[in-house]
Design a protein around this motif. Structure first.
Motif, PDB file in Angstrom:
ATOM      1  N   VAL A 114       0.837  -1.208   0.000  1.00  0.00           N
ATOM      2  CA  VAL A 114       0.000   0.000   0.000  1.00  0.00           C
ATOM      3  C   VAL A 114       0.871   1.257   0.000  1.00  0.00           C
ATOM      4  CG1 VAL A 114      -1.683   1.339   1.321  1.00  0.00           C
ATOM      5  CG2 VAL A 114      -1.954  -1.125   1.105  1.00  0.00           C
ATOM      6  N   VAL A 115       1.929   1.245   0.793  1.00  0.00           N
ATOM      7  CA  VAL A 115       2.823   2.402   0.854  1.00  0.00           C
ATOM      8  C   VAL A 115       3.506   2.632  -0.496  1.00  0.00           C
ATOM      9  CG1 VAL A 115       5.024   3.205   1.800  1.00  0.00           C
ATOM     10  CG2 VAL A 115       3.235   2.371   3.331  1.00  0.00           C
ATOM     11  N   ALA A 116       3.993   1.572  -1.131  1.00  0.00           N
ATOM     12  CA  ALA A 116       4.691   1.710  -2.413  1.00  0.00           C
ATOM     13  C   ALA A 116       3.773   2.329  -3.464  1.00  0.00           C
ATOM     14  CB  ALA A 116       5.197   0.351  -2.881  1.00  0.00           C
ATOM     15  N   ILE A 117       2.524   1.852  -3.530  1.00  0.00           N
ATOM     16  CA  ILE A 117       1.576   2.392  -4.515  1.00  0.00           C
ATOM     17  C   ILE A 117       1.209   3.835  -4.181  1.00  0.00           C
ATOM     18  CG2 ILE A 117      -0.750   2.164  -5.461  1.00  0.00           C
ATOM     19  CD1 ILE A 117      -0.495  -0.871  -5.009  1.00  0.00           C
ATOM     20  N   SER A 118       0.904   4.096  -2.917  1.00  0.00           N
ATOM     21  CA  SER A 118       0.476   5.439  -2.502  1.00  0.00           C
ATOM     22  C   SER A 118       1.604   6.447  -2.642  1.00  0.00           C
ATOM     23  CB  SER A 118      -0.023   5.399  -1.056  1.00  0.00           C
ATOM     24  OG  SER A 118      -1.102   4.509  -0.920  1.00  0.00           O
ATOM     25  N   ALA A 119       2.814   6.052  -2.256  1.00  0.00           N
ATOM     26  CA  ALA A 119       3.960   6.957  -2.361  1.00  0.00           C
ATOM     27  C   ALA A 119       4.238   7.306  -3.819  1.00  0.00           C
ATOM     28  CB  ALA A 119       5.190   6.317  -1.726  1.00  0.00           C
ATOM     29  N   THR A 120       4.116   6.331  -4.698  1.00  0.00           N
ATOM     30  CA  THR A 120       4.349   6.588  -6.124  1.00  0.00           C
ATOM     31  C   THR A 120       3.286   7.524  -6.682  1.00  0.00           C
ATOM     32  OG1 THR A 120       5.359   4.398  -6.385  1.00  0.00           O
ATOM     33  CG2 THR A 120       4.643   5.516  -8.384  1.00  0.00           C
ATOM     34  N   LEU A 121       2.029   7.328  -6.299  1.00  0.00           N
ATOM     35  CA  LEU A 121       0.948   8.209  -6.762  1.00  0.00           C
ATOM     36  C   LEU A 121       1.170   9.644  -6.285  1.00  0.00           C
ATOM     37  CD1 LEU A 121      -2.216   5.961  -6.223  1.00  0.00           C
ATOM     38  CD2 LEU A 121      -1.187   6.627  -8.406  1.00  0.00           C
ATOM     39  N   SER A 188       9.392   7.004 -17.124  1.00  0.00           N
ATOM     40  CA  SER A 188      10.633   6.643 -16.429  1.00  0.00           C
ATOM     41  C   SER A 188      10.565   7.029 -14.960  1.00  0.00           C
ATOM     42  CB  SER A 188      11.835   7.331 -17.090  1.00  0.00           C
ATOM     43  OG  SER A 188      11.988   6.910 -18.432  1.00  0.00           O
ATOM     44  N   TYR A 189       9.969   8.189 -14.698  1.00  0.00           N
ATOM     45  CA  TYR A 189       9.859   8.652 -13.314  1.00  0.00           C
ATOM     46  C   TYR A 189       9.005   7.703 -12.480  1.00  0.00           C
ATOM     47  CZ  TYR A 189       8.694  11.585  -9.318  1.00  0.00           C
ATOM     48  OH  TYR A 189       8.505  12.061  -8.051  1.00  0.00           O
ATOM     49  N   VAL A 190       7.838   7.340 -13.012  1.00  0.00           N
ATOM     50  CA  VAL A 190       6.926   6.466 -12.268  1.00  0.00           C
ATOM     51  C   VAL A 190       7.556   5.098 -12.025  1.00  0.00           C
ATOM     52  CG1 VAL A 190       4.704   5.273 -12.337  1.00  0.00           C
ATOM     53  CG2 VAL A 190       4.864   7.649 -13.086  1.00  0.00           C
ATOM     54  N   ALA A 191       8.124   4.503 -13.086  1.00  0.00           N
ATOM     55  CA  ALA A 191       8.733   3.173 -12.952  1.00  0.00           C
ATOM     56  C   ALA A 191       9.947   3.216 -12.033  1.00  0.00           C
ATOM     57  CB  ALA A 191       9.130   2.639 -14.326  1.00  0.00           C
ATOM     58  N   GLY A 192      10.821   4.210 -12.212  1.00  0.00           N
ATOM     59  CA  GLY A 192      12.014   4.316 -11.377  1.00  0.00           C
ATOM     60  C   GLY A 192      11.678   4.570  -9.925  1.00  0.00           C
ATOM     61  N   THR A 193      10.648   5.382  -9.691  1.00  0.00           N
ATOM     62  CA  THR A 193      10.231   5.672  -8.310  1.00  0.00           C
ATOM     63  C   THR A 193       9.665   4.429  -7.640  1.00  0.00           C
ATOM     64  OG1 THR A 193       9.764   8.001  -8.783  1.00  0.00           O
ATOM     65  CG2 THR A 193       8.642   7.022  -6.894  1.00  0.00           C
ATOM     66  N   PHE A 194       8.749   3.752  -8.320  1.00  0.00           N
ATOM     67  CA  PHE A 194       8.101   2.584  -7.715  1.00  0.00           C
ATOM     68  C   PHE A 194       9.113   1.487  -7.387  1.00  0.00           C
ATOM     69  CE2 PHE A 194       5.903  -1.526  -7.984  1.00  0.00           C
ATOM     70  CZ  PHE A 194       4.916  -1.344  -7.037  1.00  0.00           C
ATOM     71  N   ILE A 197      11.885   2.619  -4.596  1.00  0.00           N
ATOM     72  CA  ILE A 197      11.505   2.767  -3.187  1.00  0.00           C
ATOM     73  C   ILE A 197      11.157   1.429  -2.525  1.00  0.00           C
ATOM     74  CG2 ILE A 197      10.656   5.107  -3.553  1.00  0.00           C
ATOM     75  CD1 ILE A 197       7.808   4.026  -3.426  1.00  0.00           C
ATOM     76  N   LEU A 198      11.027   0.365  -3.311  1.00  0.00           N
ATOM     77  CA  LEU A 198      10.584  -0.908  -2.736  1.00  0.00           C
ATOM     78  C   LEU A 198      11.480  -1.411  -1.597  1.00  0.00           C
ATOM     79  CD1 LEU A 198       9.313  -2.922  -5.848  1.00  0.00           C
ATOM     80  CD2 LEU A 198       7.967  -1.888  -4.009  1.00  0.00           C
ATOM     81  N   PRO A 199      12.822  -1.417  -1.759  1.00  0.00           N
ATOM     82  CA  PRO A 199      13.656  -1.918  -0.642  1.00  0.00           C
ATOM     83  C   PRO A 199      13.448  -1.120   0.638  1.00  0.00           C
ATOM     84  CG  PRO A 199      14.941  -1.808  -2.655  1.00  0.00           C
ATOM     85  CD  PRO A 199      13.653  -1.119  -2.951  1.00  0.00           C
ATOM     86  N   GLY A 200      13.445   0.201   0.525  1.00  0.00           N
ATOM     87  CA  GLY A 200      13.260   1.029   1.709  1.00  0.00           C
ATOM     88  C   GLY A 200      11.878   0.886   2.307  1.00  0.00           C
ATOM     89  N   VAL A 201      10.872   0.803   1.450  1.00  0.00           N
ATOM     90  CA  VAL A 201       9.492   0.672   1.920  1.00  0.00           C
ATOM     91  C   VAL A 201       9.313  -0.603   2.732  1.00  0.00           C
ATOM     92  CG1 VAL A 201       7.152   0.136   1.135  1.00  0.00           C
ATOM     93  CG2 VAL A 201       8.359   2.103   0.194  1.00  0.00           C
TER      94      VAL A 201
END
Length: 259
Positions: A114-121, A188-194, A197-201
């Motif tokens: 949920v955090v990964a999706i919400s943070a990316t949005l 690129s921004y959306v894919a790179g961000t999602f 951030i996964l390891p940290g999330v």
């Protein structure tokens, strides 16, 4: 020149070669999204909303929050996701704390997703607002090495974003805005961000899943828990190692081009 010819000349100047009229975007429309974000951030602080984004609040309300989640799981999950996206879009410096909240309330896996999706949005909303307002501002105003850096960032946006997202070098909200100044493509921004951030999330969500014992111990000792109490040296080194691994393909690609 007659009035009629002046009007026709002006119309001709306002039309592209393909016959489509040039859009005229007023300055206030360009900067309106950024103004809304800045205003929302200011109101949030004015109403003291930042006080709720702390481990002390979680320590005081953990039982009530857990009971609410248990009784209203789906509603709580959707509400938390919306809150995280809004907080990210308005640049509240609460990414780590809210991710810990997510792990505590929903477990490291569900909370992390949920955090990964919400943070990316939320980050995407902020990116679009900054890009609308500033566009290629940095590249137009500077030259030399900074321009070369901007060009390199644009060409390798996906790889650079993953590295900078994994490595905790810059605050999360700065990394949400900076790529907009380098003309990074939205995809690129959306894919790179999602992905970045996964390891940290998931690391912080996992910390959140076991944070209750830390909160209880802090309360019993009369101290206030902080994120620094949860983040170990091993986790920091792991992030650094992941960032190094992520940057290797870009380095190899550049070496091949030189050869």
């Amino acid at each position: 020149m007659t009035d009629t010819s002046m009007v026709m000349t002006q119309k001709a100047e306002d039309v592209r070669g393909d016959g489509i009229a040039k859009p005229k975007t007023a300055a206030w429309k360009r900067y309106l999204p950024v103004a809304v974000i800045v205003g929302g951030l200011g109101l949030g602080y004015a109403f003291g909303l930042n006080e709720y984004f702390s481990l002390s609040f979680l320590a005081e309300q953990r039982e009530a929050l857990s009971a609410y989640v248990e009784a209203n799981y789906v509603r709580a999950l959707l509400s938390f996701g919306a809150l995280y996206a809004v907080a990210t879009a308005f640049s509240f410096p609460a990414a780590s704390i809210l991710t810990i909240f997510g792990g505590f309330l929903f477990g490291w896996l569900v909370g992390g997703i949920v955090v990964a999706i919400s943070a990316t949005l939320g980050a995407t909303v902020l990116f679009i607002a900054a890009k609308t307002a500033f566009g290629d501002f940095l590249k137009e105003k500077v030259g030399g090495r900074v321009k070369n850096l901007a060009d390199g960032f644009e060409k390798n946006a996906f790889s650079y974003l993953i590295v900078l997202r994994i490595a905790p070098i810059l605050p999360f909200f700065i990394m949400n805005i900076a790529p907009a100044l380098f003309n990074v493509p939205l995809r690129s921004y959306v894919a790179g961000t999602f992905i970045g951030i996964l390891p940290g999330v998931f690391a912080y969500a996992y910390l959140g899943q076991g944070v209750e014992s830390v909160l209880i111990a802090a309360q019993e000792s009369g101290q206030e828990a902080s994120v620094a109490d949860l983040v170990t040296t091993e986790i920091t080194l792991a992030f650094a190692a992941l960032a190094i691994v992520a940057v290797i393909p870009t380095i190899v690609k550049k070496l091949r081009r030189r050869n």
